[in-house]
Design a protein around this motif. Structure first.
Motif, PDB file in Angstrom:
ATOM      1  N   GLU A  12      29.442  28.986  43.985  1.00 54.21           N
ATOM      2  CA  GLU A  12      30.219  29.158  45.210  1.00 54.21           C
ATOM      3  C   GLU A  12      31.717  29.213  44.936  1.00 54.21           C
ATOM      4  N   ARG A  13      32.145  28.695  43.786  1.00 55.11           N
ATOM      5  CA  ARG A  13      33.581  28.657  43.488  1.00 55.11           C
ATOM      6  C   ARG A  13      34.025  29.829  42.620  1.00 55.11           C
ATOM      7  N   VAL A  14      33.126  30.793  42.382  1.00 56.22           N
ATOM      8  CA  VAL A  14      33.527  32.022  41.703  1.00 56.22           C
ATOM      9  C   VAL A  14      34.301  32.878  42.712  1.00 56.22           C
ATOM     10  N   ASP A  15      35.451  33.403  42.295  1.00 56.70           N
ATOM     11  CA  ASP A  15      36.248  34.251  43.180  1.00 56.70           C
ATOM     12  C   ASP A  15      35.376  35.393  43.701  1.00 56.70           C
ATOM     13  N   PRO A  16      35.357  35.629  45.021  1.00 51.65           N
ATOM     14  CA  PRO A  16      34.474  36.662  45.582  1.00 51.65           C
ATOM     15  C   PRO A  16      34.786  38.073  45.099  1.00 51.65           C
ATOM     16  N   ARG A  17      35.944  38.273  44.482  1.00 57.92           N
ATOM     17  CA  ARG A  17      36.281  39.602  43.970  1.00 57.92           C
ATOM     18  C   ARG A  17      35.647  39.891  42.614  1.00 57.92           C
ATOM     19  N   VAL A  18      35.023  38.880  41.998  1.00 63.75           N
ATOM     20  CA  VAL A  18      34.362  39.071  40.711  1.00 63.75           C
ATOM     21  C   VAL A  18      33.029  39.794  40.923  1.00 63.75           C
ATOM     22  N   ARG A  19      32.810  40.864  40.174  1.00 60.45           N
ATOM     23  CA  ARG A  19      31.549  41.603  40.212  1.00 60.45           C
ATOM     24  C   ARG A  19      30.623  40.996  39.161  1.00 60.45           C
ATOM     25  N   TRP A  65      43.340  41.576  37.807  1.00 63.03           N
ATOM     26  CA  TRP A  65      42.373  42.363  37.046  1.00 63.03           C
ATOM     27  C   TRP A  65      41.060  42.522  37.799  1.00 63.03           C
ATOM     28  N   ASP A  66      40.411  43.650  37.550  1.00 65.58           N
ATOM     29  CA  ASP A  66      39.070  43.942  38.045  1.00 65.58           C
ATOM     30  C   ASP A  66      38.100  43.329  37.033  1.00 65.58           C
ATOM     31  N   VAL A  67      37.340  42.320  37.450  1.00 68.43           N
ATOM     32  CA  VAL A  67      36.503  41.568  36.527  1.00 68.43           C
ATOM     33  C   VAL A  67      35.017  41.807  36.805  1.00 68.43           C
ATOM     34  N   THR A  68      34.288  42.193  35.776  1.00 66.83           N
ATOM     35  CA  THR A  68      32.834  42.296  35.832  1.00 66.83           C
ATOM     36  C   THR A  68      32.247  41.300  34.850  1.00 66.83           C
ATOM     37  N   VAL A  69      31.407  40.423  35.338  1.00 70.02           N
ATOM     38  CA  VAL A  69      30.748  39.426  34.504  1.00 70.02           C
ATOM     39  C   VAL A  69      29.313  39.875  34.250  1.00 70.02           C
ATOM     40  N   GLY A 123      33.693  41.762  45.451  1.00 74.43           N
ATOM     41  CA  GLY A 123      32.639  40.958  44.857  1.00 74.43           C
ATOM     42  C   GLY A 123      31.249  41.537  45.117  1.00 74.43           C
ATOM     43  N   THR A 124      30.465  41.736  44.090  1.00 82.25           N
ATOM     44  CA  THR A 124      29.083  42.181  44.234  1.00 82.25           C
ATOM     45  C   THR A 124      28.232  41.474  43.184  1.00 82.25           C
ATOM     46  N   HIS A 125      26.970  41.243  43.507  1.00 84.12           N
ATOM     47  CA  HIS A 125      26.036  40.659  42.561  1.00 84.12           C
ATOM     48  C   HIS A 125      24.916  41.667  42.367  1.00 84.12           C
ATOM     49  N   GLU A 126      24.802  42.226  41.196  1.00 81.62           N
ATOM     50  CA  GLU A 126      23.847  43.281  40.928  1.00 81.62           C
ATOM     51  C   GLU A 126      22.880  42.858  39.843  1.00 81.62           C
ATOM     52  N   VAL A 127      21.643  43.369  39.937  1.00 84.37           N
ATOM     53  CA  VAL A 127      20.681  43.188  38.859  1.00 84.37           C
ATOM     54  C   VAL A 127      20.573  44.519  38.123  1.00 84.37           C
ATOM     55  N   MET A 132      33.938  29.226  31.791  1.00 82.39           N
ATOM     56  CA  MET A 132      33.738  30.658  31.979  1.00 82.39           C
ATOM     57  C   MET A 132      34.100  31.077  33.399  1.00 82.39           C
ATOM     58  N   ARG A 133      33.751  30.241  34.359  1.00 83.03           N
ATOM     59  CA  ARG A 133      34.116  30.545  35.732  1.00 83.03           C
ATOM     60  C   ARG A 133      35.629  30.581  35.897  1.00 83.03           C
ATOM     61  N   GLU A 134      36.304  29.586  35.341  1.00 83.57           N
ATOM     62  CA  GLU A 134      37.757  29.540  35.446  1.00 83.57           C
ATOM     63  C   GLU A 134      38.399  30.730  34.749  1.00 83.57           C
ATOM     64  N   THR A 135      37.824  31.172  33.626  1.00 78.14           N
ATOM     65  CA  THR A 135      38.361  32.339  32.919  1.00 78.14           C
ATOM     66  C   THR A 135      38.298  33.565  33.808  1.00 78.14           C
ATOM     67  N   ALA A 136      37.147  33.808  34.426  1.00 79.67           N
ATOM     68  CA  ALA A 136      37.007  34.969  35.320  1.00 79.67           C
ATOM     69  C   ALA A 136      37.981  34.869  36.486  1.00 79.67           C
ATOM     70  N   ASN A 137      38.079  33.685  37.077  1.00 83.10           N
ATOM     71  CA  ASN A 137      38.994  33.510  38.214  1.00 83.10           C
ATOM     72  C   ASN A 137      40.446  33.702  37.805  1.00 83.10           C
ATOM     73  N   GLN A 138      40.808  33.281  36.604  1.00 85.19           N
ATOM     74  CA  GLN A 138      42.183  33.454  36.134  1.00 85.19           C
ATOM     75  C   GLN A 138      42.525  34.937  35.974  1.00 85.19           C
ATOM     76  N   PHE A 139      41.586  35.714  35.414  1.00 85.86           N
ATOM     77  CA  PHE A 139      41.836  37.151  35.269  1.00 85.86           C
ATOM     78  C   PHE A 139      42.004  37.819  36.633  1.00 85.86           C
ATOM     79  N   VAL A 140      41.158  37.436  37.583  1.00 84.20           N
ATOM     80  CA  VAL A 140      41.273  38.006  38.934  1.00 84.20           C
ATOM     81  C   VAL A 140      42.624  37.646  39.546  1.00 84.20           C
ATOM     82  N   SER A 141      43.069  36.419  39.339  1.00 89.05           N
ATOM     83  CA  SER A 141      44.356  35.994  39.914  1.00 89.05           C
ATOM     84  C   SER A 141      45.527  36.770  39.321  1.00 89.05           C
TER      85      SER A 141
END
Length: 441
Positions: free
Chosen positions: A37-44, A13-17, A432-436, A1-10
């Protein structure tokens, strides 16, 4: 799942998980932040305050019903979860997930939803966005729902409530990702009109999770056999392995000088490390059989752990429909691999052709004892050429090699690139943002 999100960002794409809160993960299986730590920082990342009440262990928070009649309470809890979606426990999350994706879509209109299972209720959120806003979606189905990957065969019929939900969700999806060919074929036969949407996207391995080099075995000092992975298989499997190990130590002087180390998660929730598996390991330790348990392993330490071992023990339940996340890493280390799983297993498909594999003997303790000795012999006699050949065999399963083409194919379905143009990202990259997510509003 992490690699999938990172692939879309690469791909631009604007990715929200959308996931659950850290505390919920901790209550269930725990967290490994070296993975985070290895999630692309641009992933929300949006974290929902969803929780499994059945995993609560603080009795001060129990209702009177749960405290006095726990079995009846558990049955009612599962029944309640089934009311919105036919999945015990998680079915009750349906409304909250739909509300969350609605809010996200209002803030950032979505071009695509990718629902990853399990839980299968995630599909309901993707279907909701399609029905309300016509947002196309795909399903990262992994092991599938209607196929019993452990016992084989059908988990539920097509005309059951689960069967009707599955059909509804699948029939509107752009693409269905499955982890291996037997499960993919199951779905092609079950839904022949959707066969062209079914794709095999294997788990694969992260190339930075395997050591650059392995150590040179020292037969005089003995070898180290190691198992790394979640231990959730029926206890009889571990018992067979430990019995085979004991027999091998009685017959083979090299194995008698060797050690068996088990690392990873044993059980989940309140029974983590408090179950039959742990009791068998403790008993083997008490008998002096050179068996030890080292606890869960952070992802960042995996290469170092592999580099400290001479033989890998691949212990998995299930049959031909069952795959394993660890088998790909095991294959890529260049170490000998001793299998403890059914002969007809998808891990057999992955390992066939690997020059340092003992084969799959099943769970007969005598056969496992023979496999122990064969693996020890491989460890001592394998050349650098043998180890390099093993790594080459596994290279086809590198995670980027598996997921990159699948992500690009899905992007092309949503937004075909102009002729002669390689790239297909259509939206700006996110910060990249981490929201609750506050579901009370």
């Amino acid at each position: 799942m992490r690699e999938t999100a990172n692939q879309f960002v690469s791909e631009g794409w604007d990715v929200t998980v959308v996931t659950i809160a850290d505390q919920s993960w901790e209550r269930d299986f725990g967290l490994d932040h070296t993975l985070s730590e290895r999630v692309d920082p641009r992933v929300r990342i949006v974290k929902l305050p969803l929780v499994r009440e059945d995993l609560e262990t603080d009795i001060r928070k129990f209702s009177e019903e749960r405290a006095l009649r726990p079995t009846r309470w558990a049955a009612a809890y599962r029944e309640k979860g089934m009311k919105e979606f036919p999945e015990p426990i998680y079915g009750g999350w349906k409304a909250a997930l739909e509300k969350a994706v609605e809010r996200i879509h209002r803030q950032r209109p979505a071009d695509l939803t990718l629902a990853t299972c399990v839980p299968y209720v995630n599909m309901a959120a993707a279907l909701h966005l399609w029905e309300t806003h016509e947002v196309p979606y795909a399903i990262d189905f992994r092991d599938g729902w209607s196929v019993d990957v452990i016992g084989g065969g059908e988990a539920f019929t097509t005309d059951s409530l689960s069967g009707r939900w599955e059909r509804k969700a699948l029939s509107r999806a752009l693409s269905l990702w499955l982890v291996n060919d037997p499960i993919a074929e199951w779905y092609r036969e079950r839904h022949p009109d959707l066969a062209d949407r079914v794709h095999v996207v294997r788990n694969g391995y992260d190339e930075d999770s395997v050591p650059a080099r392995t150590r040179t075995p020292d037969p005089a000092a003995g070898l180290t056999f190691g198992h790394l992975g979640v231990v959730t298989s029926p206890p009889h499997i571990l018992k067979s392995v430990l019995d085979g190990w004991r027999i091998a130590r009685e017959r083979d002087p090299l194995v008698a000088r060797s050690r068996l180390e088990i690392r990873g998660q044993i059980g989940s929730g309140a029974v983590r490390e408090a179950n039959a598996h742990m009791e068998m390991i403790r008993q083997a330790q008490a008998r002096g059989e050179a068996v030890s348990f080292g606890g869960p392993a952070p992802k960042a330490e995996v290469p170092e752990i592999f580099a400290s071992w001479d033989v890998l023990l691949l212990m998995i339940m299930g049959g031909k429909y069952m795959t394993s996340g660890k088998v790909y890493e095991y294959a890529a280390t260049g170490l000998p691999v001793m299998s403890a799983h059914a002969v007809e297993h998808d891990a057999t498909t992955v390992m066939t052709g690997h020059p340092l594999w003992t084969g799959a003997p099943g769970f007969d303790e005598e056969a496992l004892a023979t496999a122990c000795s064969a693996a020890a012999k491989l460890a001592v006699e394998a050349s650098e050429e043998d180890r390099a050949a093993a790594r080459r065999h596994a290279a086809q399963y590198a995670r980027a090699a598996q997921l990159g083409p699948a992500v690009r194919r899905l992007i092309h379905q949503v937004a075909p690139a102009p002729e002669g143009h390689e790239g297909s990202g259509t939206t700006p990259k996110a910060q990249g943002t981490h929201e609750v997510e506050d579901l009370s509003v």
